[in-house]
Every structure is written in C-alpha cells, then in structure tokens.
Design a protein around this motif. Structure first.
Motif, short mmCIF file in Angstrom:
data_model
loop_
_atom_site.label_atom_id
_atom_site.label_comp_id
_atom_site.label_asym_id
_atom_site.label_seq_id
_atom_site.Cartn_x
_atom_site.Cartn_y
_atom_site.Cartn_z
N SER A 158 0.77 -1.40 0.01
CA SER A 158 -0.04 0.00 -0.02
C SER A 158 0.99 1.29 -0.12
CB SER A 158 -0.95 0.18 1.20
OG SER A 158 -1.89 -1.01 1.31
N ALA A 159 2.08 1.23 0.67
CA ALA A 159 2.93 2.52 0.71
C ALA A 159 3.40 2.85 -0.76
CB ALA A 159 4.21 2.24 1.54
N VAL A 160 3.73 1.56 -1.36
CA VAL A 160 4.24 1.94 -2.76
C VAL A 160 2.92 2.47 -3.60
CG1 VAL A 160 4.82 0.72 -4.89
CG2 VAL A 160 5.84 0.06 -2.86
N MET A 161 1.80 2.02 -3.57
CA MET A 161 0.85 2.67 -4.28
C MET A 161 0.63 4.18 -3.65
SD MET A 161 -1.89 -0.45 -4.36
CE MET A 161 -3.08 0.25 -5.24
N ALA A 162 0.87 4.48 -2.53
CA ALA A 162 0.34 5.70 -1.80
C ALA A 162 1.36 6.78 -2.38
CB ALA A 162 0.43 5.64 -0.30
N LEU A 163 2.66 6.25 -2.48
CA LEU A 163 3.56 7.25 -3.31
C LEU A 163 3.26 7.78 -4.57
CD1 LEU A 163 6.95 5.26 -2.46
CD2 LEU A 163 6.22 7.67 -1.43
N TYR A 172 1.11 16.51 -4.70
CA TYR A 172 1.78 17.69 -5.11
C TYR A 172 1.26 18.54 -6.23
CZ TYR A 172 5.99 16.12 -2.40
OH TYR A 172 6.75 15.82 -1.36
N ALA A 173 0.41 17.68 -7.09
CA ALA A 173 0.01 18.55 -8.39
C ALA A 173 -1.58 18.61 -8.14
CB ALA A 173 0.04 17.59 -9.54
N GLY A 174 -2.21 18.22 -7.17
CA GLY A 174 -3.90 18.26 -7.03
C GLY A 174 -4.77 17.77 -8.26
N PHE A 197 9.57 -6.45 -0.77
CA PHE A 197 8.55 -5.29 -0.90
C PHE A 197 9.33 -4.02 -0.34
CE2 PHE A 197 5.10 -8.41 -0.58
CZ PHE A 197 5.13 -8.74 -1.90
N ALA A 198 10.00 -4.04 1.00
CA ALA A 198 10.77 -2.94 1.37
C ALA A 198 11.54 -2.59 0.50
CB ALA A 198 11.37 -3.16 2.69
N ALA A 199 12.71 -3.42 -0.11
CA ALA A 199 13.56 -2.99 -1.14
C ALA A 199 12.85 -2.28 -2.36
CB ALA A 199 14.34 -4.11 -1.72
N VAL A 200 11.87 -2.55 -2.79
CA VAL A 200 11.11 -1.87 -3.84
C VAL A 200 10.66 -0.46 -3.34
CG1 VAL A 200 8.99 -1.99 -5.48
CG2 VAL A 200 10.52 -4.08 -5.10
N LEU A 201 9.97 -0.68 -2.06
CA LEU A 201 9.57 0.54 -1.55
C LEU A 201 10.61 1.65 -1.57
CD1 LEU A 201 7.40 2.35 -0.30
CD2 LEU A 201 7.95 1.26 1.80
N LEU A 202 11.82 1.33 -0.83
CA LEU A 202 12.99 2.29 -1.05
C LEU A 202 13.19 2.79 -2.35
CD1 LEU A 202 15.14 0.47 1.96
CD2 LEU A 202 13.62 2.66 2.11
N ILE A 203 13.26 1.99 -3.21
CA ILE A 203 13.90 2.05 -4.59
C ILE A 203 12.92 3.38 -5.05
CG2 ILE A 203 14.28 1.51 -6.81
CD1 ILE A 203 15.34 -1.14 -5.94
N VAL A 204 11.67 2.98 -5.04
CA VAL A 204 10.64 4.04 -5.39
C VAL A 204 10.69 5.17 -4.90
CG1 VAL A 204 8.10 4.15 -5.87
CG2 VAL A 204 9.09 2.24 -6.21
N LEU A 205 10.84 5.12 -3.29
CA LEU A 205 10.82 6.49 -2.76
C LEU A 205 12.05 7.30 -3.17
CD1 LEU A 205 9.96 8.23 -0.24
CD2 LEU A 205 11.30 6.68 1.19
N TRP A 206 13.27 6.57 -3.33
CA TRP A 206 14.39 7.48 -3.65
C TRP A 206 14.06 7.70 -5.19
CZ3 TRP A 206 17.94 6.09 -7.89
CH2 TRP A 206 19.08 7.05 -7.90
N ARG A 241 14.11 12.09 -5.85
CA ARG A 241 15.03 12.53 -7.11
C ARG A 241 14.06 13.44 -8.14
NH1 ARG A 241 20.18 10.33 -8.13
NH2 ARG A 241 20.29 12.02 -9.95
N ALA A 242 12.90 12.82 -8.43
CA ALA A 242 12.12 13.58 -9.51
C ALA A 242 11.63 14.63 -8.79
CB ALA A 242 11.22 12.41 -9.76
N LEU A 243 11.13 14.75 -7.58
CA LEU A 243 10.64 15.67 -7.08
C LEU A 243 11.60 17.04 -6.99
CD1 LEU A 243 8.24 14.36 -4.53
CD2 LEU A 243 7.42 15.62 -6.64
N ARG A 244 12.79 16.90 -6.90
CA ARG A 244 13.87 17.90 -6.55
C ARG A 244 14.38 17.97 -8.00
NH1 ARG A 244 15.10 14.33 -2.17
NH2 ARG A 244 15.15 15.65 0.00
N ALA A 245 13.96 17.54 -9.22
CA ALA A 245 14.23 17.81 -10.38
C ALA A 245 13.39 19.03 -11.09
CB ALA A 245 14.12 16.53 -11.38
N PRO A 246 13.62 19.49 -12.05
CA PRO A 246 12.70 20.40 -12.94
C PRO A 246 11.23 20.05 -12.95
CG PRO A 246 14.67 20.58 -13.84
CD PRO A 246 14.91 19.41 -13.12
N TRP A 247 11.08 18.52 -13.24
CA TRP A 247 9.91 18.08 -13.43
C TRP A 247 8.96 18.08 -11.96
CZ3 TRP A 247 7.61 13.99 -10.70
CH2 TRP A 247 6.37 13.43 -11.25
#
Length: 292
Positions: free
Chosen positions: A40-45, A53-55, A265-274, A278-284
């Motif tokens: 659920s945390a992966v989906m929530a991200l 963020y975008a509404g 699942f925790a490894a996938v979650l950490l990768i998606v979170l990272w 990175r994406a949210l700090r980028a111009p996108w």
C-alpha cells in the motif's frame, strides 16, 4: 509537536500494533499485515505525487494496479499447451483487424474533408470493431475450450516473476501516458473522469476476456520471487530454526517466506521512494508543485 515528530510517533504506534498482533495471534498474520502495508505504501507514493503535489484527482488507481496483475500473468505463467494452436490464427487476424482499423481511422482523420471527418471516423471504428469480432469470437471460444477446468486461456511466457512486475509497470505507464495525452490541458475533473473510464475498461476486460486472463475464475499458481513454503518445510535449516524457537516447521517456513517477501517489498519501496525524491527535486518536480 512538529510534523516530523508526529510522523515518527504514528509509525511507532503502527509498529507496536503489528508486534501486538504477532504476540497475541500469530507472527505469520503480523507479517502478512506488514507486507500489505508495504504494498500500500508503494501505491500511496504514486497517489501522493499526483494528488498531493499536483492536485490532480485520479480515481482509477485500482485499474492501473490490475494492469500489473495482467503483466505478471502474461509474462510469468507457463504457456497452456494447445491453446495457441487452437485460436492463434484467428487471434492474429483479429490483431491485424485492430491495426488496420487504427490505420484507417488515422487516414480518415488526415485526408477526409473536415465536415466528414467525425462521421467517417466513427463509421471506420464501428466497422473495424465488427470485423475484429468476426475473428476474435471463434478464437476465444477455441482457446477457452482447452482444459477449461484449470486453464482455458493462453497462458504466458514462463519468464521470472520479477520481469512480470516490470512489464506490469510498463503496462500501467502506457495507460497513464494515453490518459494524460487525452486530458492534457483540461481541468482536473476531466482527468478523474478519464481515469475512472480507463479503470472500468480494464476491469471489464479482466472479467470478460477469459482467453486472456481466465476472467473471474482467476489464475492460480503464479511463480513466486521467494522460495515456496512447501519447499522450505523440507529444508534442514528450517527444522533447526523451528526447534530453536520451539515451533513447528510449517510455522517456521511461513514466517521465513513472509520475511523474505517483506524484505523484497521494502527494497522496492525504498527504490521507488528514492526515485520519487529525485524526481521531485528535479525540474519536473518543480513543475508538478507549480501546477498546484
């Protein structure tokens, strides 16, 4: 109380509740709840990026999640013997009819007079649909007749399940691209309507196209990314582990399997979170926040 402290306290309370379930009921149940939380945390991200963020309101989350299930089935399940031979030719002709319909619709859109584009385009799509059904209906009947009790569908490619996860993600990304392309520049409520429609279409295909996904009969026996519990029960080290903790091998194997899933699942979650950070700090990411 700061927001960070509040978040830490909430996570600590949730961890204590899971530990309480393990102590009061069983650790297999507690780990199953933990695994559901990680999924659920992966989906929530994804929802947090789009809605938080975008509404942009998206009500088709489960439809995109279902595409992940389709990817796992089509990639990781073994092919059903005889299914492709029974309906493969008609399936190929149905696919050619779909491609031809799309090509004809694009041709009408580009070359037809402006006043006739819409009626000719609609007529082309309707005619192509009926031509496609001429080949698809006998193909689906022939495929569903192949061992209907346990199969009745094409099966997959027999590849590792982790590849199926990646392909399912690509399916969801492709559907998201199409929805975004269609609703680009429109208000957020149009996005909600489009995602709802796409989700319902995906679910309708899952339920009714038995030759592809077995419909409501479900596909069982998906390959696992971790060792099967029945295999673990026969391992000597599982017997030693069970003796050390004073339990039986069945429980020990179940706990080990669920712990393996939790780590994956925790490894996938950490990768998606990272990647999300990175994406949210980028111009996108700055653009996404500017939309809000």
């Amino acid at each position: 109380m700061s927001q960070t402290t509040r978040g830490v306290l909430l996570y600590a309370v949730m961890a204590l509740l899971i530990v309480a379930v393990g102590l009061a009921q069983s650790w297999t149940l507690a780990l199953a709840i933990l695994n559901l939380c990680l999924i659920s945390a992966v989906m929530a991200l994804g929802v947090n990026i789009q809605w938080g963020y975008a509404g942009l309101f998206n009500v088709g989350i489960m439809g995109f999640a279902a595409l992940g299930g389709i990817g796992a089935v089509l990639v990781s399940m073994p092919p059903v013997p005889g299914a492709l031979g029974a309906g493969g030719v008609n399936l190929g002709l149905a696919a050619l009819a779909i491609v031809g319909t799309l090509g004809a619709a694009l041709y009408v859109r580009e070359r037809a007079p402006l006043s006739l584009r819409k009626p000719l385009g609609l007529a082309t799509v309707v005619a192509g649909y009926f031509v496609m059904r001429i080949f698809l209906d006998p193909a689906s009947e022939a495929i569903e007749a192949v061992d209907p009790a346990s199969a009745g569908y094409l099966g997959g490619l027999g590849l590792p399940i982790l590849i199926g996860w990646a392909v399912g993600g690509l399916f969801a990304a492709g559907a998201a691209y199409l929805v975004g392309k269609l609703t680009l520049g429109l208000r957020s409520d149009y996005l909600a309507i489009a995602t709802l429609g796409i989700s319902e279409i995906i679910l309708a295909i899952l339920k009714n196209e038995n030759w592809l996904t077995r419909g409501v009969k479900n596909v069982t026996g998906l390959p696992r990314p971790v060792p099967d519990e029945r295999v673990l029960q026969e391992a000597p080290w599982i017997a030693d582990l069970a003796a050390r903790f004073g339990t039986d091998t069945i429980t020990a194997a179940a706990v080990v399997a669920r712990l393996a899933y939790a780590c994956l699942f925790a490894a996938v979650l950490l990768i998606v979170l990272w990647l999300a950070e990175r994406a949210l700090r980028a111009p996108w990411g700055r653009m996404m926040r500017a939309i809000r």
